[in-house]
Design a protein around this motif. Structure first.
Motif, mmCIF file in Angstrom:
data_model
loop_
_atom_site.group_PDB
_atom_site.id
_atom_site.type_symbol
_atom_site.label_atom_id
_atom_site.label_comp_id
_atom_site.label_asym_id
_atom_site.label_seq_id
_atom_site.Cartn_x
_atom_site.Cartn_y
_atom_site.Cartn_z
ATOM 1 N N SER A 111 -2.954 -34.843 -10.654
ATOM 2 C CA SER A 111 -3.159 -33.812 -11.660
ATOM 3 C C SER A 111 -4.466 -34.135 -12.373
ATOM 4 N N MET A 112 -5.491 -33.352 -12.111
ATOM 5 C CA MET A 112 -6.791 -33.604 -12.735
ATOM 6 C C MET A 112 -6.737 -33.333 -14.238
ATOM 7 N N SER A 113 -6.007 -32.325 -14.646
ATOM 8 C CA SER A 113 -5.952 -31.986 -16.067
ATOM 9 C C SER A 113 -5.298 -33.074 -16.899
ATOM 10 N N ALA A 114 -4.382 -33.838 -16.298
ATOM 11 C CA ALA A 114 -3.704 -34.911 -17.023
ATOM 12 C C ALA A 114 -4.183 -36.292 -16.582
ATOM 13 N N ASP A 115 -5.144 -36.337 -15.652
ATOM 14 C CA ASP A 115 -5.626 -37.608 -15.113
ATOM 15 C C ASP A 115 -4.437 -38.477 -14.704
ATOM 16 N N SER A 116 -3.595 -37.902 -13.877
ATOM 17 C CA SER A 116 -2.340 -38.558 -13.528
ATOM 18 C C SER A 116 -2.072 -38.431 -12.028
ATOM 19 N N ASP A 117 -1.556 -39.497 -11.437
ATOM 20 C CA ASP A 117 -1.209 -39.520 -10.019
ATOM 21 C C ASP A 117 0.292 -39.721 -9.860
ATOM 22 N N LEU A 118 0.812 -39.240 -8.742
ATOM 23 C CA LEU A 118 2.187 -39.552 -8.381
ATOM 24 C C LEU A 118 2.318 -39.535 -6.877
ATOM 25 N N ARG A 119 3.387 -40.121 -6.421
ATOM 26 C CA ARG A 119 3.684 -40.146 -5.001
ATOM 27 C C ARG A 119 5.083 -39.576 -4.773
ATOM 28 N N ILE A 120 5.205 -38.814 -3.713
ATOM 29 C CA ILE A 120 6.494 -38.288 -3.289
ATOM 30 C C ILE A 120 6.820 -38.988 -1.979
ATOM 31 N N LYS A 121 8.009 -39.585 -1.892
ATOM 32 C CA LYS A 121 8.416 -40.290 -0.682
ATOM 33 C C LYS A 121 9.645 -39.628 -0.082
ATOM 34 N N MET A 122 9.613 -39.534 1.241
ATOM 35 C CA MET A 122 10.693 -38.889 1.973
ATOM 36 C C MET A 122 10.951 -39.696 3.235
ATOM 37 N N GLN A 123 12.210 -39.840 3.603
ATOM 38 C CA GLN A 123 12.582 -40.590 4.800
ATOM 39 C C GLN A 123 12.947 -39.634 5.925
ATOM 40 N N LEU A 124 12.408 -39.910 7.100
ATOM 41 C CA LEU A 124 12.727 -39.119 8.288
ATOM 42 C C LEU A 124 13.194 -40.044 9.404
ATOM 43 N N PRO A 125 14.209 -39.639 10.154
ATOM 44 C CA PRO A 125 14.633 -40.450 11.299
ATOM 45 C C PRO A 125 13.516 -40.504 12.350
ATOM 46 N N TYR A 126 13.534 -41.538 13.167
ATOM 47 C CA TYR A 126 12.573 -41.634 14.260
ATOM 48 C C TYR A 126 12.648 -40.387 15.134
ATOM 49 N N GLU A 127 11.496 -39.927 15.617
ATOM 50 C CA GLU A 127 11.369 -38.799 16.542
ATOM 51 C C GLU A 127 11.957 -37.498 15.996
ATOM 52 N N SER A 128 12.004 -37.342 14.689
ATOM 53 C CA SER A 128 12.572 -36.121 14.123
ATOM 54 C C SER A 128 11.492 -35.054 13.925
ATOM 55 N N ASP A 129 11.934 -33.870 13.527
ATOM 56 C CA ASP A 129 11.018 -32.769 13.235
ATOM 57 C C ASP A 129 10.365 -32.976 11.882
ATOM 58 N N TYR A 130 9.084 -32.642 11.801
ATOM 59 C CA TYR A 130 8.348 -32.688 10.537
ATOM 60 C C TYR A 130 7.800 -31.289 10.311
ATOM 61 N N HIS A 131 8.237 -30.653 9.250
ATOM 62 C CA HIS A 131 7.768 -29.310 8.915
ATOM 63 C C HIS A 131 6.505 -29.418 8.078
ATOM 64 N N SER A 132 5.478 -28.705 8.498
ATOM 65 C CA SER A 132 4.169 -28.767 7.854
ATOM 66 C C SER A 132 4.225 -28.269 6.413
ATOM 67 N N ILE A 133 3.347 -28.813 5.614
ATOM 68 C CA ILE A 133 3.222 -28.428 4.212
ATOM 69 C C ILE A 133 1.906 -27.673 3.986
ATOM 70 N N ILE A 134 1.295 -27.261 5.091
ATOM 71 C CA ILE A 134 -0.022 -26.635 5.034
ATOM 72 C C ILE A 134 -0.031 -25.317 4.257
ATOM 73 N N GLU A 135 1.085 -24.628 4.190
ATOM 74 C CA GLU A 135 1.159 -23.387 3.404
ATOM 75 C C GLU A 135 0.979 -23.657 1.912
ATOM 76 N N LEU A 136 1.327 -24.863 1.473
ATOM 77 C CA LEU A 136 1.186 -25.224 0.063
ATOM 78 C C LEU A 136 -0.141 -25.928 -0.219
ATOM 79 N N PHE A 137 -0.612 -26.723 0.729
ATOM 80 C CA PHE A 137 -1.866 -27.461 0.571
ATOM 81 C C PHE A 137 -2.636 -27.460 1.883
ATOM 82 N N ALA A 138 -3.755 -26.769 1.921
ATOM 83 C CA ALA A 138 -4.586 -26.731 3.126
ATOM 84 C C ALA A 138 -5.144 -28.110 3.463
ATOM 85 N N SER A 139 -5.240 -28.989 2.485
ATOM 86 C CA SER A 139 -5.771 -30.332 2.719
ATOM 87 C C SER A 139 -4.872 -31.169 3.643
ATOM 88 N N ALA A 140 -3.694 -30.668 3.953
ATOM 89 C CA ALA A 140 -2.768 -31.381 4.838
ATOM 90 C C ALA A 140 -3.092 -31.159 6.315
#
Length: 182
Positions: A103-132
């Motif tokens: 967050s540039m306005s608050a000069d603040s960082d955070l991390r979101i962590k998620m666990q996925l099983p091996y060889e599982s499906d990963y749904h893209s987040i590109i609709e929310l952030f093109a930088s992905a």
């Protein structure tokens, strides 16, 4: 030069209260040492959380990076035991996907962590952030996840016959192998 502390800076309690007030599901919001604020979610909770963090007053409008880690069964059990969670090696072991947001306005960082099983499906987040765009392709290629909902899900670095180079089960190449290639 050290960063100046901002009066607007988001701490763990501010983020937790905002998520609770919005009625968003999450597994935990904790301060994790030098990582700072870490929100743990399931794959089903991720998109709703990321969209909220981007669009509300917290304004985490930049997705800086996406990366993964292969957490083997033994490491997963030890980490769960430290948190007081009973786990068994038969059900442990996963790919931990981490989203690094700012967050540039608050000069603040955070991390979101998620666990996925091996060889599982990963749904893209590109609709929310093109930088992905590139980081998701690299993540899925390196850890053997199946990339879905992405405009270009092709491999980015390796060829079609090379699989999951960052998984711990992949053997490290030795001198003998390199010498025999020529």
């Amino acid at each position: 030069m050290p960063r100046q502390e901002s009066a607007l800076r988001h701490d763990v309690s501010t983020v937790r209260q905002a998520l609770i007030a919005a009625g968003l599901p999450f597994l935990s919001v904790e301060e994790e040492g030098k990582l700072g604020t870490v929100i743990r979610v399931t794959a089903d909770q991720r998109d709703e959380l990321v969209e909220f963090l981007r669009d509300n007053e917290l304004a985490y409008t930049q997705l800086l990076d996406i990366f993964g880690a292969d957490i083997e069964a033994r490491e997963a059990v030890e980490a769960d035991e430290e948190k007081g969670i009973a786990a068994t090696p038969a059900t442990a072991g996963y790919i931990e996907v981490t989203y690094f947001m700012r967050s540039m306005s608050a000069d603040s960082d955070l991390r979101i962590k998620m666990q996925l099983p091996y060889e599982s499906d990963y749904h893209s987040i590109i609709e929310l952030f093109a930088s992905a765009y590139l980081t998701e392709r690299e993540l899925c290629e390196m850890f053997g996840l199946v990339l879905l909902d992405h405009p270009n899900p092709k491999k980015l670095v390796t060829n079609q016959h090379f699989h999951t180079p960052l998984l711990k089960k992949v053997p490290i190449r030795g001198k003998e192998e390199l010498w025999k290639r020529g």
